[in-house]
Design a protein around this motif. Structure first.
Motif, PDB file in Angstrom:
ATOM      1  N   PRO A 154       0.820  -1.208   0.000  1.00 26.32           N
ATOM      2  CA  PRO A 154       0.000   0.000   0.000  1.00 26.32           C
ATOM      3  C   PRO A 154       0.854   1.257   0.000  1.00 26.32           C
ATOM      4  CG  PRO A 154      -0.902  -1.605   1.515  1.00 26.32           C
ATOM      5  CD  PRO A 154       0.406  -2.160   1.042  1.00 26.32           C
ATOM      6  N   GLY A 155       0.519   2.186  -0.885  1.00 25.06           N
ATOM      7  CA  GLY A 155       1.287   3.414  -0.999  1.00 25.06           C
ATOM      8  C   GLY A 155       1.208   3.981  -2.393  1.00 25.06           C
ATOM      9  N   TRP A 156       2.317   4.528  -2.858  1.00 23.47           N
ATOM     10  CA  TRP A 156       2.279   5.317  -4.073  1.00 23.47           C
ATOM     11  C   TRP A 156       2.672   4.563  -5.327  1.00 23.47           C
ATOM     12  CZ3 TRP A 156      -0.027   9.891  -4.210  1.00 23.47           C
ATOM     13  CH2 TRP A 156      -0.201  10.575  -3.019  1.00 23.47           C
ATOM     14  N   TRP A 157       3.662   3.668  -5.295  1.00 21.70           N
ATOM     15  CA  TRP A 157       4.190   3.127  -6.546  1.00 21.70           C
ATOM     16  C   TRP A 157       4.747   1.724  -6.361  1.00 21.70           C
ATOM     17  CZ3 TRP A 157       6.439   7.548  -4.225  1.00 21.70           C
ATOM     18  CH2 TRP A 157       7.582   7.291  -3.482  1.00 21.70           C
ATOM     19  N   GLY A 158       4.889   1.054  -7.540  1.00 21.11           N
ATOM     20  CA  GLY A 158       5.679  -0.166  -7.590  1.00 21.11           C
ATOM     21  C   GLY A 158       7.132   0.143  -7.887  1.00 21.11           C
ATOM     22  N   ILE A 165       3.896  -5.893 -12.391  1.00 20.09           N
ATOM     23  CA  ILE A 165       3.728  -4.968 -11.267  1.00 20.09           C
ATOM     24  C   ILE A 165       2.249  -4.924 -10.924  1.00 20.09           C
ATOM     25  CG2 ILE A 165       4.094  -2.627 -10.416  1.00 20.09           C
ATOM     26  CD1 ILE A 165       6.134  -2.281 -12.731  1.00 20.09           C
ATOM     27  N   PHE A 166       1.925  -5.088  -9.631  1.00 25.32           N
ATOM     28  CA  PHE A 166       0.517  -5.142  -9.260  1.00 25.32           C
ATOM     29  C   PHE A 166       0.338  -4.812  -7.788  1.00 25.32           C
ATOM     30  CE2 PHE A 166       2.486  -9.258  -9.034  1.00 25.32           C
ATOM     31  CZ  PHE A 166       2.049  -9.811  -7.836  1.00 25.32           C
ATOM     32  N   GLY A 167      -0.848  -4.313  -7.459  1.00 23.24           N
ATOM     33  CA  GLY A 167      -1.226  -4.110  -6.075  1.00 23.24           C
ATOM     34  C   GLY A 167      -2.002  -5.297  -5.539  1.00 23.24           C
ATOM     35  N   ASN A 168      -2.419  -5.192  -4.278  1.00 28.63           N
ATOM     36  CA  ASN A 168      -3.140  -6.326  -3.677  1.00 28.63           C
ATOM     37  C   ASN A 168      -4.647  -6.263  -3.891  1.00 28.63           C
ATOM     38  OD1 ASN A 168      -4.179  -4.520  -1.722  1.00 28.63           O
ATOM     39  ND2 ASN A 168      -2.608  -5.058  -0.219  1.00 28.63           N
ATOM     40  N   GLY A 169      -5.132  -5.160  -4.482  1.00 28.20           N
ATOM     41  CA  GLY A 169      -6.554  -5.043  -4.798  1.00 28.20           C
ATOM     42  C   GLY A 169      -7.424  -4.587  -3.652  1.00 28.20           C
ATOM     43  N   ARG A 170      -6.847  -4.467  -2.456  1.00 30.03           N
ATOM     44  CA  ARG A 170      -7.624  -4.031  -1.289  1.00 30.03           C
ATOM     45  C   ARG A 170      -7.167  -2.657  -0.791  1.00 30.03           C
ATOM     46  NH1 ARG A 170      -5.727  -8.944  -0.482  1.00 30.03           N
ATOM     47  NH2 ARG A 170      -4.254  -8.218   1.103  1.00 30.03           N
ATOM     48  N   GLU A 171      -5.852  -2.448  -0.842  1.00 26.18           N
ATOM     49  CA  GLU A 171      -5.274  -1.182  -0.400  1.00 26.18           C
ATOM     50  C   GLU A 171      -4.553  -0.537  -1.575  1.00 26.18           C
ATOM     51  OE1 GLU A 171      -3.818  -2.208   4.000  1.00 26.18           O
ATOM     52  OE2 GLU A 171      -3.379  -3.725   2.491  1.00 26.18           O
ATOM     53  N   ILE A 225       1.095  -4.765 -16.100  1.00 26.71           N
ATOM     54  CA  ILE A 225       0.798  -3.910 -14.955  1.00 26.71           C
ATOM     55  C   ILE A 225      -0.707  -3.925 -14.717  1.00 26.71           C
ATOM     56  CG2 ILE A 225       0.960  -1.574 -14.019  1.00 26.71           C
ATOM     57  CD1 ILE A 225       3.359  -1.115 -15.864  1.00 26.71           C
ATOM     58  N   HIS A 226      -1.114  -4.215 -13.483  1.00 32.40           N
ATOM     59  CA  HIS A 226      -2.547  -4.346 -13.208  1.00 32.40           C
ATOM     60  C   HIS A 226      -2.816  -4.131 -11.717  1.00 32.40           C
ATOM     61  CE1 HIS A 226      -1.963  -8.427 -11.480  1.00 32.40           C
ATOM     62  NE2 HIS A 226      -0.996  -8.518 -12.401  1.00 32.40           N
ATOM     63  N   THR A 227      -4.088  -3.981 -11.384  1.00 31.84           N
ATOM     64  CA  THR A 227      -4.554  -3.854 -10.006  1.00 31.84           C
ATOM     65  C   THR A 227      -3.898  -2.654  -9.313  1.00 31.84           C
ATOM     66  OG1 THR A 227      -4.534  -6.296 -10.062  1.00 31.84           O
ATOM     67  CG2 THR A 227      -5.331  -5.274  -8.059  1.00 31.84           C
ATOM     68  N   ILE A 228      -3.834  -1.543 -10.054  1.00 34.99           N
ATOM     69  CA  ILE A 228      -3.276  -0.277  -9.575  1.00 34.99           C
ATOM     70  C   ILE A 228      -4.251   0.831 -10.009  1.00 34.99           C
ATOM     71  CG2 ILE A 228      -0.818  -0.808  -9.358  1.00 34.99           C
ATOM     72  CD1 ILE A 228      -2.507   0.327 -12.591  1.00 34.99           C
ATOM     73  N   SER A 229      -4.017   2.064  -9.572  1.00 34.80           N
ATOM     74  CA  SER A 229      -4.839   3.179 -10.042  1.00 34.80           C
ATOM     75  C   SER A 229      -4.332   3.719 -11.376  1.00 34.80           C
ATOM     76  CB  SER A 229      -4.839   4.313  -9.014  1.00 34.80           C
ATOM     77  OG  SER A 229      -5.374   3.902  -7.785  1.00 34.80           O
ATOM     78  N   ASN A 230      -3.034   3.944 -11.486  1.00 29.74           N
ATOM     79  CA  ASN A 230      -2.411   4.451 -12.707  1.00 29.74           C
ATOM     80  C   ASN A 230      -1.263   3.527 -13.087  1.00 29.74           C
ATOM     81  OD1 ASN A 230      -3.665   7.340 -13.097  1.00 29.74           O
ATOM     82  ND2 ASN A 230      -3.195   7.159 -10.930  1.00 29.74           N
ATOM     83  N   GLY A 231      -1.251   3.117 -14.351  1.00 28.02           N
ATOM     84  CA  GLY A 231      -0.265   2.130 -14.745  1.00 28.02           C
ATOM     85  C   GLY A 231       1.130   2.691 -14.897  1.00 28.02           C
ATOM     86  N   ILE A 232       1.319   3.570 -15.895  1.00 28.52           N
ATOM     87  CA  ILE A 232       2.623   4.166 -16.191  1.00 28.52           C
ATOM     88  C   ILE A 232       2.431   5.668 -16.299  1.00 28.52           C
ATOM     89  CG2 ILE A 232       4.540   4.297 -17.822  1.00 28.52           C
ATOM     90  CD1 ILE A 232       3.685   1.458 -18.774  1.00 28.52           C
ATOM     91  N   SER A 233       3.239   6.430 -15.578  1.00 22.44           N
ATOM     92  CA  SER A 233       3.172   7.891 -15.628  1.00 22.44           C
ATOM     93  C   SER A 233       4.547   8.451 -15.938  1.00 22.44           C
ATOM     94  CB  SER A 233       2.664   8.452 -14.291  1.00 22.44           C
ATOM     95  OG  SER A 233       2.648   9.872 -14.324  1.00 22.44           O
ATOM     96  N   THR A 234       4.663   9.146 -17.070  1.00 20.85           N
ATOM     97  CA  THR A 234       5.921   9.782 -17.459  1.00 20.85           C
ATOM     98  C   THR A 234       5.625  10.855 -18.495  1.00 20.85           C
ATOM     99  OG1 THR A 234       8.173   9.432 -18.274  1.00 20.85           O
ATOM    100  CG2 THR A 234       6.429   8.129 -19.318  1.00 20.85           C
TER     101      THR A 234
END
Length: 230
Positions: free
Chosen positions: A35-39, A56-62, A82-91
């Protein structure tokens, strides 16, 4: 990570990778973002990060907000899942190529973009987004977005991608800060498999038809038919 030229290969990472060095390579690695900002993050003041053949993926809960976040200069991201995140790639600059960015999660106050830029590239650089599959299964914000949050968008190529979902599948660079320039949107395929209009509201918004060097060409619906900006 603080040593220039470091190579990370074949690791399982529970948490984030923060790059504070130049010419780092991360490959064949899975990043389970805590949980936090980035992978994976490249910090401001650094350049040359290559991310390839990773998941790269989050846990889907946090909330894990970003799969890959670039605050530095040049970056290459290729063949990432890349999945289960809010934003995939930002640049704002670099090469984003052959990635699969999909199945985001919405957390409070976030907007949701699979591939996004928030302003112009660094002087002397450009942003190339090509041959990616970007699927936003939600009704906001985009599959690919070129925003003017931090300045007028310029020098971006969006070519040969498959886009689906979000509010609009593509935000194409126009905005209140000025007319975008040298934006090339070429040979992309827009899918109706998430929403009948491509995005919940439509396939594309915020296109500067008269911007210097802007090109819209050969963009089509999956299955046939031209896609034209509204």
């Amino acid at each position: 990570m603080t040593r220039d030229g470091t190579v990370i290969d074949g690791l399982e990472v529970n948490g984030a990778i923060t790059v504070e060095a130049d010419d780092v390579t991360i490959r064949n690695t899975r990043v389970r973002g805590t949980p936090g900002w980035w992978g994976i993050l490249q910090r401001q003041g650094h350049s040359g990060l290559t991310v390839e053949d990773v998941e790269i993926f989050g846990n889907g809960r946090e909330r894990t907000q970003f799969g890959v976040l670039n605050q530095g200069v040049m970056i290459t991201v290729r063949r990432a899942n890349i999945h289960t995140i809010s934003n995939g790639i930002s640049t704002e600059q670099g090469l984003i190529e052959d990635n699969y960015v999909h199945d985001p999660k919405l957390y409070k106050d976030d907007h949701v973009d699979m591939i996004m830029s928030s302003g112009p590239p660094a002087k002397g650089t450009e942003l190339i987004i090509r041959h990616n599959v970007a699927v936003n299964t939600l009704d906001q914000t985009s599959a690919i977005a070129l925003f003017q949050d931090f300045g007028v968008v310029r020098d971006v190529t969006v070519e040969g991608n498959l886009l689906a979902g979000g509010g609009w599948a593509l935000y194409a660079g126009a905005g209140a800060k000025g007319t975008s320039s040298n934006i090339k949107v070429i040979g992309n395929v827009f899918s109706r498999k998430v929403w009948p209009k491509g995005g919940f509201a439509g396939p594309v918004a915020y296109w500067d038809a008269h911007g210097r060097g802007n090109v819209w060409r050969d963009n089509a619906w999956e299955g046939g038919g031209k896609v034209t900006p509204e």
